[in-house]
Design an enzyme around this catalytic site. Sequence first.
Site, short mmCIF file in Angstrom:
data_model
loop_
_atom_site.label_atom_id
_atom_site.label_comp_id
_atom_site.label_asym_id
_atom_site.label_seq_id
_atom_site.Cartn_x
_atom_site.Cartn_y
_atom_site.Cartn_z
N ASP A 6 0.87 -1.19 0.00
CA ASP A 6 0.00 0.00 0.00
C ASP A 6 0.90 1.23 0.00
O ASP A 6 1.56 1.51 0.99
CB ASP A 6 -0.88 -0.06 1.26
CG ASP A 6 -1.37 1.30 1.72
OD1 ASP A 6 -1.58 2.20 0.87
OD2 ASP A 6 -1.55 1.47 2.95
N THR A 10 1.92 9.32 2.60
CA THR A 10 3.10 9.61 3.42
C THR A 10 4.09 8.46 3.44
O THR A 10 5.29 8.66 3.27
CB THR A 10 2.68 9.95 4.87
OG1 THR A 10 1.55 10.81 4.83
CG2 THR A 10 3.81 10.64 5.60
N ARG A 11 3.62 7.25 3.70
CA ARG A 11 4.55 6.13 3.81
C ARG A 11 4.02 4.91 3.09
O ARG A 11 2.92 4.93 2.56
CB ARG A 11 4.88 5.81 5.27
CG ARG A 11 3.84 6.32 6.27
CD ARG A 11 4.18 6.01 7.68
NE ARG A 11 2.93 5.77 8.41
CZ ARG A 11 2.85 5.29 9.62
NH1 ARG A 11 3.94 4.97 10.27
NH2 ARG A 11 1.68 5.11 10.20
N ILE A 12 4.83 3.85 3.11
CA ILE A 12 4.44 2.62 2.41
C ILE A 12 4.24 1.52 3.44
O ILE A 12 5.02 1.41 4.39
CB ILE A 12 5.53 2.20 1.40
CG1 ILE A 12 5.74 3.32 0.38
CG2 ILE A 12 5.17 0.89 0.71
CD1 ILE A 12 6.81 3.05 -0.62
N TYR A 87 -20.11 6.85 -8.01
CA TYR A 87 -19.42 8.16 -7.91
C TYR A 87 -19.58 8.87 -9.25
O TYR A 87 -19.48 8.23 -10.32
CB TYR A 87 -17.94 7.87 -7.67
CG TYR A 87 -17.15 8.83 -6.81
CD1 TYR A 87 -17.64 9.31 -5.60
CD2 TYR A 87 -15.84 9.22 -7.20
CE1 TYR A 87 -16.86 10.14 -4.80
CE2 TYR A 87 -15.06 10.04 -6.40
CZ TYR A 87 -15.58 10.50 -5.20
OH TYR A 87 -14.80 11.32 -4.41
N GLY A 94 -10.05 7.68 -5.50
CA GLY A 94 -8.74 7.15 -5.08
C GLY A 94 -8.73 5.63 -5.05
O GLY A 94 -9.69 5.00 -4.61
N ASP A 96 -7.09 3.73 -3.17
CA ASP A 96 -7.17 3.22 -1.79
C ASP A 96 -8.63 3.12 -1.34
O ASP A 96 -9.04 2.14 -0.71
CB ASP A 96 -6.34 4.09 -0.82
CG ASP A 96 -6.64 5.58 -0.90
OD1 ASP A 96 -7.34 6.03 -1.82
OD2 ASP A 96 -6.15 6.32 0.00
N1 LIG Z 1 5.61 7.39 11.62
C1 LIG Z 1 4.50 8.01 11.24
N2 LIG Z 1 4.49 8.77 10.12
C2 LIG Z 1 3.36 9.37 9.71
N3 LIG Z 1 2.19 9.29 10.38
C3 LIG Z 1 2.14 8.56 11.49
C4 LIG Z 1 3.28 7.87 11.99
N4 LIG Z 1 2.89 7.20 13.10
C5 LIG Z 1 1.60 7.46 13.30
N5 LIG Z 1 1.13 8.28 12.36
C6 LIG Z 1 -0.25 8.79 12.29
O1 LIG Z 1 -0.85 8.20 11.17
C7 LIG Z 1 -1.50 9.17 10.35
C8 LIG Z 1 -1.17 8.86 8.91
O2 LIG Z 1 -1.78 7.62 8.64
P1 LIG Z 1 -1.21 6.55 7.65
O3 LIG Z 1 0.08 6.04 8.11
O4 LIG Z 1 -2.30 5.57 7.45
O5 LIG Z 1 -0.99 7.50 6.37
P2 LIG Z 1 -0.33 7.19 4.98
O6 LIG Z 1 0.81 6.26 5.08
O7 LIG Z 1 -0.06 8.47 4.30
O8 LIG Z 1 -1.45 6.43 4.29
P3 LIG Z 1 -2.69 7.04 3.54
O9 LIG Z 1 -2.18 7.91 2.46
O10 LIG Z 1 -3.32 5.81 3.01
O11 LIG Z 1 -3.52 7.75 4.52
C9 LIG Z 1 -1.04 10.56 10.80
O12 LIG Z 1 -2.13 11.42 10.97
C10 LIG Z 1 -0.31 10.31 12.12
O13 LIG Z 1 -1.01 10.88 13.24
C1 LIG Z 2 -8.26 11.17 -0.71
C2 LIG Z 2 -6.94 10.44 -0.84
C3 LIG Z 2 -5.78 11.44 -0.91
C4 LIG Z 2 -6.79 9.57 0.41
O1 LIG Z 2 -5.62 8.81 0.38
C5 LIG Z 2 -6.94 9.49 -2.09
O2 LIG Z 2 -7.98 8.57 -1.99
C6 LIG Z 2 -7.07 10.27 -3.38
O3 LIG Z 2 -6.12 10.81 -3.86
N1 LIG Z 2 -8.33 10.31 -3.91
C7 LIG Z 2 -8.65 10.98 -5.14
C8 LIG Z 2 -9.91 11.80 -5.01
C9 LIG Z 2 -11.17 11.00 -4.69
O4 LIG Z 2 -11.12 9.94 -4.06
O5 LIG Z 2 -12.26 11.47 -5.10
K LIG Z 3 -6.30 7.70 3.93
#
Ligand SMILES: Nc1ncnc2c1ncn2[C@@H]1O[C@H](COP(=O)(O)OP(=O)(O)OP(=O)(O)O)[C@@H](O)[C@H]1O
Ligand SMILES: CC(C)(CO)[C@@H](O)C(=O)NCCC(=O)O
Ligand SMILES: [K+]
Length: 244
Positions: A6, A10-12, A87, A94, A96
């Site tokens: 996934d 922010t991260r993978i 939609y 998205g 996800d």
């Molecule tokens: N190491 C970390 N880096 C970033 N966010 C973190 C971390 N640890 C906890 N969090 C929390 O998780 C949230 C981000 O969620 P998640 O990790 O699911 O995001 P993501 O990797 O960008 O995935 P997505 O884009 O699917 O939301 C932030 O709001 C933060 O409070």
């Molecule tokens: C809303 C986010 C950023 C959540 O990760 C992603 O699902 C996305 O880029 N969506 C595109 C816009 C939409 O879902 O209508």
């Molecule tokens: K999300």
Amino acid sequence: MILTVDVGNTRIKASVFEGNTSLENFVFEKNELEKKIENILEKYPNCSDLAVASVGSIEKQSFLTFENRLKVHFFSHEDVFPFHNKYATPKTLGIDRMILSAGATLQFPKQNRLVIDAGTCITYDFIDENDNYLGGAISPGLRLRYESLHNFTARLPLLTLETPDTYIGNSTAQAIHSGVVNGFVYEIDGFIDEYRKEFSNFIIILTGGDADFLAKRLKNTIFANSNFLLESLNQTYQYKIDND
Ligand SMILES: Nc1ncnc2c1ncn2[C@@H]1O[C@H](COP(=O)(O)OP(=O)(O)OP(=O)(O)O)[C@@H](O)[C@H]1O
Ligand SMILES: CC(C)(CO)[C@@H](O)C(=O)NCCC(=O)O
Ligand SMILES: [K+]
């Protein structure tokens, strides 16, 4: 064995599945992608398939190097999904959110479902009992709220997550914590209440990086499953194989 990946905003996150069982989870940064996947495949040489969902900046090409060893599938809007997409702009939904909705549809058949993903953004997705994907909402996630207050004002400090004592913040820091954390909780409870007015019954799936933090603070009782996206990716991949 299936390796699911996934690529979030922010991260993978990745997980190795044997059937429906997750054997191990991994979290890493974007610049470590190839090395980390190499390591996972070394540890789990029986992985035969790699299923990816990416909303981040990482494209299909980044996974091509693994194609001589595994079957690689990069999910897109062209794939078969187990719901009817209502939609108005299905191509911009998205990936996800599509995977979460597919997982909810497959895991909880014939019922209304609300999926809340508290990640970088909070997303709400509603799939009704006839498997129609209706839509939902997108709003800033917890960390994004702290960062935006700092980045778009002159005087607000960048704070890290702290649970406020009360909703009446009596200092700058407490006011920010109250605004961010209480605002986050009130928003989610408010959305759930709104859905309750229209749909008498639905199950709620709460996931994402902030799911565990949130679950204990909501007025509505919900079970959090921070692994739901990866589980859904595994299930949607099996569904694709069965329906292609
Ligand atoms: N190491 C970390 N880096 C970033 N966010 C973190 C971390 N640890 C906890 N969090 C929390 O998780 C949230 C981000 O969620 P998640 O990790 O699911 O995001 P993501 O990797 O960008 O995935 P997505 O884009 O699917 O939301 C932030 O709001 C933060 O409070
Ligand atoms: C809303 C986010 C950023 C959540 O990760 C992603 O699902 C996305 O880029 N969506 C595109 C816009 C939409 O879902 O209508
Ligand atoms: K999300």
